[in-house]
Structures are given as C-alpha cells and as structure tokens.
Design an enzyme around this catalytic site. Structure first.
Site, short mmCIF file in Angstrom:
data_model
loop_
_atom_site.label_atom_id
_atom_site.label_comp_id
_atom_site.label_asym_id
_atom_site.label_seq_id
_atom_site.Cartn_x
_atom_site.Cartn_y
_atom_site.Cartn_z
N ARG A 122 -2.77 5.48 -38.40
CA ARG A 122 -2.00 5.59 -37.29
C ARG A 122 -1.41 7.04 -37.42
O ARG A 122 -0.73 7.40 -36.50
CB ARG A 122 -0.97 4.51 -37.15
CG ARG A 122 -1.66 3.21 -37.19
CD ARG A 122 -0.52 2.13 -36.90
NE ARG A 122 0.05 1.91 -35.89
CZ ARG A 122 -0.18 0.92 -34.90
NH1 ARG A 122 -1.10 -0.16 -35.25
NH2 ARG A 122 0.40 0.86 -33.63
N TYR A 150 -1.26 9.87 -34.73
CA TYR A 150 -0.12 9.61 -33.67
C TYR A 150 1.24 9.62 -34.12
O TYR A 150 2.12 10.44 -33.38
CB TYR A 150 -0.53 8.15 -33.00
CG TYR A 150 0.42 7.88 -31.66
CD1 TYR A 150 0.34 8.90 -30.67
CD2 TYR A 150 1.22 6.89 -31.75
CE1 TYR A 150 1.12 8.61 -29.46
CE2 TYR A 150 2.10 6.62 -30.50
CZ TYR A 150 1.92 7.51 -29.37
OH TYR A 150 2.73 7.40 -28.27
N ASP A 151 1.64 8.79 -35.33
CA ASP A 151 2.96 8.76 -35.55
C ASP A 151 3.54 10.12 -36.01
O ASP A 151 4.74 10.56 -35.76
CB ASP A 151 3.13 7.90 -36.76
CG ASP A 151 2.56 6.59 -36.53
OD1 ASP A 151 2.21 6.20 -35.37
OD2 ASP A 151 2.91 5.49 -37.40
N LYS A 160 3.94 12.68 -33.01
CA LYS A 160 5.20 12.47 -32.17
C LYS A 160 6.42 12.69 -33.10
O LYS A 160 7.39 13.15 -32.48
CB LYS A 160 5.00 10.97 -31.94
CG LYS A 160 4.14 10.65 -30.69
CD LYS A 160 4.64 11.45 -29.47
CE LYS A 160 3.84 10.91 -28.33
NZ LYS A 160 4.02 11.67 -26.93
N ARG A 181 -5.26 -2.15 -26.38
CA ARG A 181 -3.89 -2.86 -26.32
C ARG A 181 -3.76 -4.29 -25.96
O ARG A 181 -4.64 -4.72 -25.18
CB ARG A 181 -2.86 -2.07 -25.41
CG ARG A 181 -2.32 -0.60 -25.86
CD ARG A 181 -1.62 0.00 -24.86
NE ARG A 181 -0.74 1.10 -25.30
CZ ARG A 181 -0.64 2.28 -24.46
NH1 ARG A 181 -1.27 2.27 -23.38
NH2 ARG A 181 0.00 3.39 -24.92
N ASP A 207 -2.45 -13.37 -38.14
CA ASP A 207 -1.90 -14.64 -37.81
C ASP A 207 -1.30 -14.76 -36.66
O ASP A 207 -0.71 -16.08 -36.30
CB ASP A 207 -0.98 -15.27 -38.96
CG ASP A 207 0.12 -14.48 -39.29
OD1 ASP A 207 0.59 -13.68 -38.54
OD2 ASP A 207 0.86 -14.71 -40.27
N GLY A 208 -0.96 -13.51 -35.86
CA GLY A 208 -0.18 -13.53 -34.67
C GLY A 208 1.22 -13.59 -34.65
O GLY A 208 1.88 -13.74 -33.81
N ASP A 235 -0.74 -2.05 -39.23
CA ASP A 235 -0.17 -2.72 -37.97
C ASP A 235 1.24 -2.99 -38.23
O ASP A 235 1.48 -4.04 -39.17
CB ASP A 235 -1.03 -3.75 -37.60
CG ASP A 235 -0.85 -4.13 -36.19
OD1 ASP A 235 -1.71 -4.06 -35.34
OD2 ASP A 235 0.23 -4.99 -35.99
N ARG A 248 8.63 -5.17 -33.97
CA ARG A 248 9.16 -3.90 -33.57
C ARG A 248 9.95 -4.53 -32.26
O ARG A 248 9.54 -5.24 -31.66
CB ARG A 248 7.83 -3.23 -33.07
CG ARG A 248 8.30 -1.91 -32.22
CD ARG A 248 7.32 -1.14 -31.67
NE ARG A 248 6.22 -0.74 -32.65
CZ ARG A 248 5.10 -0.42 -32.34
NH1 ARG A 248 4.59 -0.93 -31.24
NH2 ARG A 248 4.37 0.01 -33.29
#
Ligand code: UDP
Length: 318
Positions: A144, A147-148, A151, A188, A208-209, A273, A277
């Site tokens: 990632r 992008y991170d 920015k 997404r 695990d969501g 991930d 957030r």
C-alpha cells in the site's frame, strides 16, 4: 456570468466529478484535467453541453497551464487499493510530480489550492479514532506504500509551497466514501458487495470481517470539501463519517438494502489491510460546522439505482 474559474485535476473520477457538479452549482467555471487512467468520460457526460465546463485529457505529471484560474482542486490519483496496486508507479508520480505541477499553477496565478489527501496517511492506526494530529503507522515498503507515501509526500509538498511560496493551501484527509459513479470493478468494498448482492453471488468478506471502516456518502463528503475550500484552515482536516462499521456489518447492510439472498464467504485479508479506521471529526465540526447527514443504509439505498443500471450496462456490453 460568473468569472470565477477553477481547475479540477482528476475531475473525471468518482469524487472529482461530483466536485465539478458542486462547483458548477455554485457558479464556477470549471476546467477538468484527467488522463483517464482510472477516471471515466461517462462521469462527465451530463456536462457536455454546459458552457461553463471544459474537459482536457492530460496527464498532469507533465507541466500544464490552462490559463488564469482562481482555485486549483488537486484530485488526480488512483485511489482504490486495487487501482493503486495495478498502477503503483503512476500513483507515486501523480502524488509527487503531479502535485508539484498543480501547485506551480496555483503559485503562478495566485490561486487557492485544495488537495485530496487520505486517511491512509494514518496507516494501520494505533490511535483510534484518528485525529489530524496523529502522525500515523505506515509501512513505507509494503504494497500500500505506493499510495500512502505518495499522499504523505503530497502533503509535504503542499505545506512547503505554503511556507516557501505563500500559496493558500488546504488539505482534506478523505475517509472511505461511496455513492453513484464509483467504478464497478475498482475492488472497493461497497461496489464489490453491491455487485455481488445484485448478481446473487456470494459476498466476499476478507479476513474475519471484524476490521472496521466508516463510510461517508458522497454528497456529505463534497459538502465538507466545499466548506474547507472556503475556510482559512491550512492544516489537514478529516472529512469522513465517524459512524464505524465492521466489514461484516457492511455486508449485512448491503444484503438488507438489495434484498439479496447471497451468502457471505470469507477470503484472505490483503497484506497491511488496516484493522480499524474511523475519523475524529471534531475539527471539521468546530471549524467548518460540518457534519455528515446520511447514514450507511440510506446512502446505499440512494446508490442502488446507479449500481443496478451500471450492472445492466456492463452486461449489455459483454
Ligand atoms: N473488503 C472485503 N471484501 C471486498 C473488498 C474489500 O472484505 O470484496 C475489505 C477490505 O479488506 C478492507 C475493507 O473491506 O478491510 C475496505 O476495503 P476497500 O478496498 O474498500 O478500501 P480501504 O479502506 O482498504 O482503502
């Protein structure tokens, strides 16, 4: 007719195109620059006969000059994890070279400047919810990072132009946003779940969501951008919905809104991930009087037509 003129880089994207609509509604003349890497002409098709609107296909990693402008809105960048992993180097380039070029235009014309930054600046955050004062927990070499770190560099260049060149800058840190005009295939979570639910396919929950996100409907988000653009605040401001959901709750809400009988299946969690957030929006509330109004279920209902139509169109193209 108004003489105010704004340039929107990335104006053919999901957020950029909604921003153009909002600016036109506030009497701006708008010119969009976009290389259509992840943006789409279809997002701007409704503006083709608008005399105050102009589209230029252009990669802003090359210097550009569209004549005098009063505001530069710098929104060009791949922004979904799938898009920026496919387009890693263009993501780094637009965050760096593209940002210099956008700021040079603001400097040249003494224009104000607002840039889209991201909650990804906080990485996998150790502070929760995230305030703007938190410096983040970012892996500078992980998948990632394209992008991170782009920015984070964008923010650094922006602050430097303010300090060294006195450009009037604004930085918005955008949290997960959804609504009409999202690409169906950008990977997404909201487009994935809506597409899967409407097709009767299993909803793919990664891990695990129990990881969380907070989802802001696009009209609330754009309202926050406009308020920030008119304010004097030059330090970063979080704009996002502070109501936090687990990804599993998000899947269940999509099933409810679509009336789908799809099952939920579990797939591996992508590397790095973020586990949680959620924005602390105290600053936006106090400085901008901004507050999101649309909850997740309402926003998904408002988006349903778009996703249904987009899926039908996709099916007819195949
Ligand atoms: N996600 C998921 N299933 C999907 C797509 C995403 O469970 O089909 C998860 C993903 O792992 C992440 C969250 O949903 O934890 C939000 O992912 P998204 O790609 O929308 O954006 P991010 O917030 O990670 O930038």
């Amino acid at each position: 007719m108004s003489s105010k003129r704004a340039v929107v880089t990335g104006g053919a994207g999901f957020l950029g195109s909604h921003l153009c609509d909002a600016l036109l509604a506030e009497d701006w003349n708008v010119v969009v620059l976009d290389n259509l890497l992840t943006g789409r002409r279809a997002n701007l098709a409704h503006l083709q006969h608008e005399p105050r609107f102009e589209f230029v296909e252009k990669d802003i990693c090359e210097p550009f000059d569209v004549g005098k402008v009063d505001y530069v809105f710098h929104f060009a960048s791949p922004a979904s994890p799938v898009d920026y992993s496919i387009h890693g180097i263009p993501t780094l380039k637009v965050g760096s070279l593209g940002t210099f070029n956008a700021l040079d235009v603001a400097h040249k014309y003494n224009a104000k400047y607002l840039v889209s930054s991201t909650s990804e600046c906080y990485g996998d955050p150790l502070e929760h919810p995230q305030k703007e004062t938190y410096w983040g927990n970012v892996n500078s070499i992980g998948p990632r990072s394209v992008y991170d770190e782009a920015k984070r560099f964008t923010e650094a260049v922006t602050m430097a132009y303010r300090r060294y060149h006195k450009v009037e800058t604004r930085i918005v840190r955008i949290f997960n946003t959804y609504g009409p005009r999202m690409q169906l295939n950008d990977g997404r979570v909201v487009p994935n779940f809506m597409k899967q639910a409407l097709r009767g396919e299993p909803l793919t929950v990664y891990g695990d969501g129990n990881q969380t996100r907070s989802f802001c409907y696009v009209s609330d988000e754009i309202d926050g951008f406009l308020r920030l653009s008119k304010s004097d605040e030059f330090m970063p401001v979080n704009i996002g919905n502070p109501k936090e959901f687990t990804i599993l709750e998000c899947a269940q809400t999509v099933l409810k809104v679509t009336g789908s009988k799809s099952e939920i299946i579990y797939e591996p969690l992508p590397p790095d991930d973020p586990k949680q957030r959620c924005p602390d929006i105290t600053k936006a509330r106090q400085l901008l009087g901004w507050e999101p109004r649309i909850d997740l279920e309402t926003g998904l209902r408002k988006s349903l037509d778009y996703f249904q139509t987009a899926l039908t169109q996709e099916a007819s193209i195949k």
